[in-house]
Design an enzyme around this catalytic site. Sequence first.
Site, PDB file in Angstrom:
ATOM      1  N   LYS A 144       0.768  -1.516  -0.693  1.00  0.00           N
ATOM      2  CA  LYS A 144       0.099  -0.156   0.327  1.00  0.00           C
ATOM      3  C   LYS A 144       0.918   1.474  -0.101  1.00  0.00           C
ATOM      4  O   LYS A 144       0.321   1.883  -0.188  1.00  0.00           O
ATOM      5  CB  LYS A 144      -1.048  -0.077   0.875  1.00  0.00           C
ATOM      6  CG  LYS A 144      -2.125  -1.417   1.618  1.00  0.00           C
ATOM      7  CD  LYS A 144      -2.817  -0.853   2.710  1.00  0.00           C
ATOM      8  CE  LYS A 144      -4.453  -2.212   2.064  1.00  0.00           C
ATOM      9  NZ  LYS A 144      -5.432  -1.930   3.006  1.00  0.00           N
ATOM     10  N   LYS A 146      -6.477  -8.900  -8.332  1.00  0.00           N
ATOM     11  CA  LYS A 146      -7.916  -9.269  -7.629  1.00  0.00           C
ATOM     12  C   LYS A 146      -9.142  -8.176  -7.808  1.00  0.00           C
ATOM     13  O   LYS A 146      -8.458  -6.993  -7.715  1.00  0.00           O
ATOM     14  CB  LYS A 146      -7.279  -9.304  -5.255  1.00  0.00           C
ATOM     15  CG  LYS A 146      -8.489  -9.962  -4.421  1.00  0.00           C
ATOM     16  CD  LYS A 146      -8.387  -9.837  -3.327  1.00  0.00           C
ATOM     17  CE  LYS A 146      -9.232 -10.366  -2.289  1.00  0.00           C
ATOM     18  NZ  LYS A 146      -8.618 -10.293  -0.848  1.00  0.00           N
ATOM     19  N   LYS A 174     -12.605  -2.940  -4.816  1.00  0.00           N
ATOM     20  CA  LYS A 174     -12.815  -1.514  -4.328  1.00  0.00           C
ATOM     21  C   LYS A 174     -12.604  -0.324  -5.243  1.00  0.00           C
ATOM     22  O   LYS A 174     -12.553   0.072  -5.341  1.00  0.00           O
ATOM     23  CB  LYS A 174     -13.784  -1.653  -2.736  1.00  0.00           C
ATOM     24  CG  LYS A 174     -14.641  -2.600  -2.323  1.00  0.00           C
ATOM     25  CD  LYS A 174     -14.665  -2.054  -0.463  1.00  0.00           C
ATOM     26  CE  LYS A 174     -13.768  -2.757  -0.203  1.00  0.00           C
ATOM     27  NZ  LYS A 174     -14.147  -1.643   1.778  1.00  0.00           N
TER      28      LYS A 174
END
Length: 344
Positions: free
Chosen positions: A122, A206, A209
């Site tokens: 991240k 993957k 969102k």
Amino acid sequence: MTEQTPPAYAGPARVLSGVQPTGALHLGNYLGALVKFTRMQHETETFIFVADMHAITQWQDPKLLTAQVREITAAYLAAGLDPKIATIFPQSAVPAHAELAWVFNCVARLGWLDRMTQFKDKAGKHKERESVGLYTYPVLQAADILLYKATQVPVGEDQKQHVELTRDIAQKFNHDFEAPGFFPLPEAMIAGPGARIMSLRDGSSKMSKSDPSDYSRINLTDDADAIAQKVKKARTDAEPLPETLDELKGRAEALNLLGIYAALDGRTSAEVLTEFAGQGFGAFKPKLADLAVAKLGPVGEAMRGFLADPAEIDRILTAGAERAREVAAPTLHQVKKIVGFWGD
């Protein structure tokens, strides 16, 4: 004399998991988490929270966060979680999560957190710009789990490392404070259909969102036309479906669509492949679209119904938070006594 193995945790089995309120839930969340939550509530005492404390490790618009908490709760309810059976609550409504996380910050080792790949993924090359919370959130996650002495944690593959960290923290706490068996060593529950649903635009990534392309995912709030359109536009290849799964190696998008069909239909990928072997995606995609609409359409409709009554959602969250605080309080009280904090 031989060294004795410390006694294992002997308390009740419990399930705990949660989802961050950071965007619309999608097919991957539904198959990988919500369906499992719904099933497990009938098998084991279940605690499902909305992870709003985790959400703010990266910037969230305060004006939207409350609405997003309600939206995640609506998805839980629409998927079949029953607040009379499972405890559904907002993480931030139980202060004990933060209190226990501080104790665990003092138990966990820096080297353990340095090995967490989620932070590296991240933060990328600019980790010095990220919040301290993003770095330490696996410790808060350990507190989430162990506050309720959860023994089973349904998570995605990307969270398995954090459950392993939770086990390390529990083991070290039990050892350092001479409290054998106080905390359980929870198990990550990953296996099963829908455990990893990939993007409709890239079979190597993957479903997420945060993907900028809305066509990469099927949102739970999508209507029938949107679902059918996204399946139609999903990336595939020109080859027909083969007879065996081995022959699908290297065809990530085809394997993903096959896995989605299998998970929605409650079958294995091999069983679905037997039905469609030799057929192209021109025949397969319409069947997948029909199945997705049939399974997800009612969920989206139910979500919209719950979101139309925010007062009822708030009532459910308030009751769930009260129940969660009741269960969390004895654990935190015992931890404070074990650590040696002043008080009763």
